[in-house]
Design an enzyme around this catalytic site. Structure first.
Site, mmCIF file in Angstrom:
data_model
loop_
_atom_site.group_PDB
_atom_site.id
_atom_site.type_symbol
_atom_site.label_atom_id
_atom_site.label_comp_id
_atom_site.label_asym_id
_atom_site.label_seq_id
_atom_site.Cartn_x
_atom_site.Cartn_y
_atom_site.Cartn_z
ATOM 1 C CB SER A 140 -0.914 -0.457 0.951
ATOM 2 O OG SER A 140 -1.827 -0.567 1.029
ATOM 3 C CG HIS A 148 0.913 4.200 3.083
ATOM 4 N ND1 HIS A 148 0.408 2.985 3.246
ATOM 5 C CD2 HIS A 148 0.116 5.263 2.494
ATOM 6 C CE1 HIS A 148 -0.807 3.527 2.927
ATOM 7 N NE2 HIS A 148 -0.878 4.671 2.811
ATOM 8 N N GLY A 204 3.060 -0.533 3.968
ATOM 9 C CA GLY A 204 1.927 -1.820 2.722
ATOM 10 C C GLY A 204 1.954 -2.880 3.267
ATOM 11 N N GLY A 236 1.251 -12.011 2.161
ATOM 12 C CA GLY A 236 2.995 -12.594 2.898
ATOM 13 C C GLY A 236 4.396 -11.353 2.647
#
Length: 461
Positions: A63, A304, A306, A310
């Protein structure tokens, strides 16, 4: 020896043991201060092959991609081709969600700061063609509206897929082409991939998951989520140094490595302006236009996280200090790795203190559970909060949909009050305790949403 060199020496010495302690198969890390960068890598890219991780290895950034998508949108703002406060339908007339009134009103800005209000975990695979994001928008027609647009924060992957489609339409090019033309190339990136076909040309990590609680990390059966979710973070992979090249551009007010603007100074600054305050769940303080914003002792931080199948990635940067750290991992308990590395880096190089992990208080008072008990639902999990005969509060989360297909395991824990309507899990999940908040009032004193970063709506009395 400079402070950065000291951090680099510590990182290279500490990283192998840190990964072993936290069952992380492999990781690569880069730290920059000003124009200088240090790197380290340890472990393996896959336990099945034993290929060693290097500083040039590619990991999925998940992300964190959203900030790249937001940057593509802000470049269009710079060019006068996109108005953040215009309705999405200005650019995508066919945009629909189940609530027609909401669909008419949702703006581009609301997509970028996660306040659009519709269900955000939609991971439908619409193929591998360049039209996959366009097709994905048709999948949103029956997606429910959880709250009024602009009412509150709820992390929204689907909203960023819509934003990526806006970029495609305004540019007249597929999303991957926009990414390479307007970010990869001007930033001089050499180890970044839009998809598995590009990633396979490099030394690339495979994600690992625990197929049973407390089991060993095993390679995933699927390398990436659907290409239709690329603007939200399903595909992009790179080495940490290339992720820091992007971050440096933001720290430099939009200037690329050659001094040529990639983004205007105004645009870079606007992305770090708070748009919505976050619930009290020990994440960031607020969200900007893409960036998560942290108000910490020692100064502001932006970044950020993410997560893909996995793999987990972490990015933190300190404006005004020109310091940033990128940590890319492929399984295990990565949050502990991030906490130790980012804590050391930000403290030593920027004078910023990361908060410690919240700890449950054994003497936490009992609560009237009637406000909290019930079932809360999203497209990826069903969560039930109940009270036992001793007055203890319990949470049980069952994966559904795509998370069940990807072998996500159920999670059960006792909850204890932390502060106000925010509770702490007693049992860590993936090595960390993430606070959760109960928000709203249904008119009878019961919470409407269970908020973990996403707002899951109550579905029973």
């Amino acid at each position: 020896m400079s402070k950065l060199d000291e951090v680099g020496a510590w990182l290279r010495q500490r990283l192998p043991d840190l990964l072993t302690e936290n069952k992380v198969p492999g990781a690569a890390v880069a730290v920059c201060a000003g124009d200088e960068t240090v790197e380290a890598a340890a472990g393996v890219l896959s336990t099945a092959t034993g290929v060693e991780a290097t500083a040039d290895s590619l990991f999925q950034i998940g992300s964190i991609t959203k900030v790249w998508t937001a940057t593509l949108a802000m470049q269009l703002v710079d060019e006068g081709k996109l108005d953040l406060d215009a309705p999405v339908r200005t650019y995508l007339p066919a945009f629909r969600v189940a609530d027609e009134r909401a669909a008419e009103r949702i703006t581009v800005r609301q997509l970028m700061c996660h306040v659009a209000g519709f269900e955000g975990d939609v991971f439908t695979d619409t193929g591998k063609g360049d039209d996959c994001i366009e097709k994905y928008l048709d999948e949103l027609r029956q997606v429910p509206q959880l709250f009024e647009p602009g009412e509150m924060f709820s992390y929204n992957n689907a909203g960023y897929c819509v934003l990526g489609r806006i970029v495609e339409v305004v540019r007249g090019e597929p999303f991957d082409v926009c990414m390479r033309t307007h970010l990869f190339s001007p930033l001089g990136l050499t180890h970044a991939a839009n998809d598995p076909y590009e990633a396979i040309l490099h030394r690339t990590a495979v994600g690992h998951i625990e197929r049973t609680p407390d089991g060993p990390p095993e390679p995933t059966r699927v390398w990436a989520l659907a290409r239709s979710n690329a603007p939200a973070g399903s595909m992009l992979a790179m080495r940490p140094r290339d992720l820091l090249a992007f971050t440096r551009m933001h720290l430099a007010g939009g200037l690329g490595p050659d001094g040529v603007p990639v983004l205007s100074r105004a645009g870079a600054g606007a992305m770090r302006q708070p748009q919505v305050t976050l619930p009290d769940i020990a994440q960031g303080t607020a969200w900007g236009l893409g960036w998560e914003l942290f108000d910490l002792p020692g100064g502001p931080v932006f970044g950020h996280d993410g997560n893909t199948i996995g793999q987990s990635a972490f990015l933190r940067a300190v404006p005004g200090r020109d310091v940033a750290v990128a940590i890319l991992t492929n399984g295990g308990l990565p949050r502990r790795v991030h906490a130790e590395i980012a804590g050391r880096v930000l403290h030593d190089l920027a004078g910023v203190e990361l908060p410690g992990e919240p700890t449950p208080d054994p003497a936490a008072p009992a609560v009237d559970a009637s406000r909290y008990t019930g079932t809360y639902l999203s497209s990826t999990c069903e969560t039930t909060v109940s009270q036992d005969g001793q007055g203890r509060l319990w949470l049980e989360r069952i994966p559904i949909g795509i998370t069940a297909e990807l072998d996500e395991v159920p999670y059960r824990t006792e909850l204890v009050v932390w502060r106000g309507d925010t509770f702490l899990p007693v049992e860590p999940e993936r090595g960390a305790r993430a606070p959760l908040a109960f928000l709203g009032d249904d008119g009878e004193g019961r919470a409407v949403h269970l908020h973990t970063g996403r707002a899951d709506r109550r579905v029973n009395p």
